[in-house]
Design a protein around this motif. Structure first.
Motif, PDB file in Angstrom:
ATOM      1  N   VAL A   1      17.664  31.016  30.908  1.00  0.00           N
ATOM      2  CA  VAL A   1      17.979  29.662  30.037  1.00  0.00           C
ATOM      3  C   VAL A   1      17.222  28.766  30.509  1.00  0.00           C
TER       4      VAL A   1
ATOM      5  N   ILE B   1      17.226  22.690  29.371  1.00  0.00           N
ATOM      6  CA  ILE B   1      18.858  22.497  28.731  1.00  0.00           C
ATOM      7  C   ILE B   1      18.565  20.213  28.571  1.00  0.00           C
TER       8      ILE B   1
ATOM      9  N   LEU C   1      22.143  24.658  25.917  1.00  0.00           N
ATOM     10  CA  LEU C   1      21.204  26.016  26.702  1.00  0.00           C
ATOM     11  C   LEU C   1      20.713  26.188  25.491  1.00  0.00           C
TER      12      LEU C   1
ATOM     13  N   GLY D   1      19.427  25.221  35.022  1.00  0.00           N
ATOM     14  CA  GLY D   1      19.550  26.368  34.264  1.00  0.00           C
ATOM     15  C   GLY D   1      18.620  27.314  34.818  1.00  0.00           C
TER      16      GLY D   1
ATOM     17  N   VAL E   1      23.755  28.902  34.061  1.00  0.00           N
ATOM     18  CA  VAL E   1      23.957  27.541  34.356  1.00  0.00           C
ATOM     19  C   VAL E   1      24.389  27.077  35.808  1.00  0.00           C
TER      20      VAL E   1
END
Length: 495
Positions: free
Chosen positions: A412, A415, A426, A385, A391
């Motif tokens: 992001v 994760i 996420l 991410g 991602v």
């Protein structure tokens, strides 16, 4: 006097229709402000308990939805006119072609081909136009699938990391900028143990695979290994946290954030000193993790290195160099001696310690901004991410390009992957938490409203696949961690 052909006449009629339609659009646009003002006056005249700012926000959102559907309606009319024009042209060409002794089968094939192309165009246009609206309404169906179960409140500052113990008793661990790490009862939300051995922000917490031992990384340039002993309290009936009035997001001030002493974490047992302190870094230690077996740990630091330590002797075994900027995260493979480190240099690196004499390094270059985390999944996959709002899922056997890319609307953070079901959670800067499968298909968004969900940046997610009450945990800079129950069979069936 020349006589117009059928195709020219139909083209002129279509042009006149488009002209009159454009005039109607201008009239519609010119009256939008008057209509909005009239709606606002009507709303203000009604007796409502909502604050004026919230009512204005609702009015603007409904106005945007109305305009979006109006645009779709206009596009639908235009496409229908194009279909009528095409049918008229095909009919005219059919008469001419018949005169040239073209078979009826050939004419039917040509018309079918043109119609299928236009049908495909219609499908593509509607899919692109309505994707945003459909995705915004999907959360209402996923609310019953993703339920908030428990909030863990007690930290005095933002929570950077959350983790779940791998041994019995199963507890929740949180690492906070308030220089402490807390262990919680998942069922009751009660603080069980407080670790206060660090003198800087605690940036990461991970549990030993077989013992009641925790590993924390800190801004004081150290990583600590410390032992805990907890006794779980008797579970109490949990209140239903899902009775909320709506899905509309409301901005909160600092006064709305949970009180740091609200859960009585100050009176829980305290651990003040570590079993081992790892001190080889020259900068903030941002993350740490246990290698398979629990005899070694790896740490990641802002000094651009990752260090591999022997737990029993506290000695530095390897210093992993190569990143050009600060490291942001590190993660170990659950069954193999593999380590992945991510960095602000837009790359993440795979370190292989399976052969003691060879330490191979593979560099993954696929992001355009800071790689905030990279984690292993089952098999030979890594999920990364980034602050570039993507991602990516990678195959360790092919580093050239990702096998799936997820594009989002916000940066992001850390994760996590539900290994058994291959679902990615996420956490975003914009306070949202979204769930995707490994192929990049969006499954759900965790509910957010004025009464539940995170109120500031969500920093981390962690799955607990075997826990009967909560199987996903999130933490954020609003000083709280949240336990969620995700009905995974229903989620996958809805997909």
């Amino acid at each position: 006097m020349p006589i117009e052909s059928g195709s020219c006449a139909s083209a002129r009629q279509a042009k006149q229709k488009r002209k009159s339609h454009s005039l109607s659009i201008r009239r519609t646009n010119s009256s939008e402000q008057e209509r909005a003002g009239l709606q606002r006056d009507m709303l203000e005249g009604q007796d409502s308990k909502l604050p004026s700012s919230v009512r204005n926000t609702l009015l603007e959102l409904f106005g945007q939805i109305e305009r979006e559907f109006e645009n779709l309606y206009i596009e639908n009319l235009e496409l229908r006119r194009e279909i009528d024009t095409l049918n008229e042209r095909l009919a005219a060409e059919g008469q001419t072609i018949d005169g040239a002794e073209l078979s009826k089968g050939q004419l039917k094939t040509k018309a079918s081909h043109s119609t299928s192309q236009l049908s495909q165009k219609l499908k593509t246009t509607y899919k692109a136009s309505t994707s945003k609206i459909v995705s915004s309404f999907k959360t209402t169906t996923s609310r019953a699938i993703c339920q908030l179960v428990k909030e863990y409140v007690g930290h005095r500052d933002g929570i950077w990391d959350v983790s779940v113990a791998k041994t019995q008793p199963v507890v929740l661990g949180t690492a906070s900028a308030d220089h402490t790490a807390l262990l919680w009862s998942i069922e009751t939300g009660k603080c069980l143990t407080k670790y206060v051995g660090h003198v800087g922000s605690v940036n990461s917490i991970k549990f030993h695979p077989t013992e009641q031992v925790a590993l924390t990384a800190s801004g004081d340039q150290t990583a600590h290994i410390w032992r805990y002993i907890v006794q779980l309290p008797t579970p109490q009936p949990t209140a239903d946290c899902n009775q909320v009035s709506g899905e509309d997001e409301v901005e909160f001030s600092d006064k709305d954030e949970p009180d740091g002493d609200g859960d009585g974490s100050s009176d829980c047992p305290t651990v003040r000193a570590p079993l081992t302190s790892l001190k080889s870094h020259q900068g903030v230690v941002i993350a740490a993790d246990w290698l398979v077996g629990g005899k070694q740990v790896v740490t990641a630091s802002w000094d651009r290195t990752a260090n591999l330590y022997d737990v029993e002797t506290s000695e530095l075994v390897h210093s992993l160099t190569g990143h050009d900027q600060e490291l942001t995260h590190c993660c170990t493979h659950p069954t193999q001696r593999l380590v992945v480190t991510s960095s602000r240099d837009t790359t993440f690196r795979l370190w292989d310690f399976r052969d003691p004499s060879i330490h191979s390094v593979n560099v993954f270059q696929g992001h355009t901004d800071t790689v905030t985390s990279a984690v292993f999944t089952v098999g030979d996959n890594v999920v990364s991410g980034s602050d570039d709002r993507t991602v990516k899922v990678w195959d360790l056997k092919n580093m050239r390009s990702p096998i799936a890319t997820i594009r989002t609307d916000s940066a992001v953070n850390r994760i996590s992957v539900c290994v058994g079901q291959r679902i990615i959670a996420l956490p975003h800067d914009n306070r949202q938490v979204r769930l995707f499968d490994m192929s990049g298909v969006r499954l759900a968004r965790l509910p957010r409203s004025n009464r539940q969900g995170h109120r500031r940046m969500v920093c981390c997610t962690a799955w607990s696949e075997d826990h009967p009450i909560c199987n996903l945990f999130t933490c954020g800079f609003d000083r709280q961690a949240i336990g969620w129950n995700i009905n995974i069979p229903a989620l996958l069936q809805e997909k």
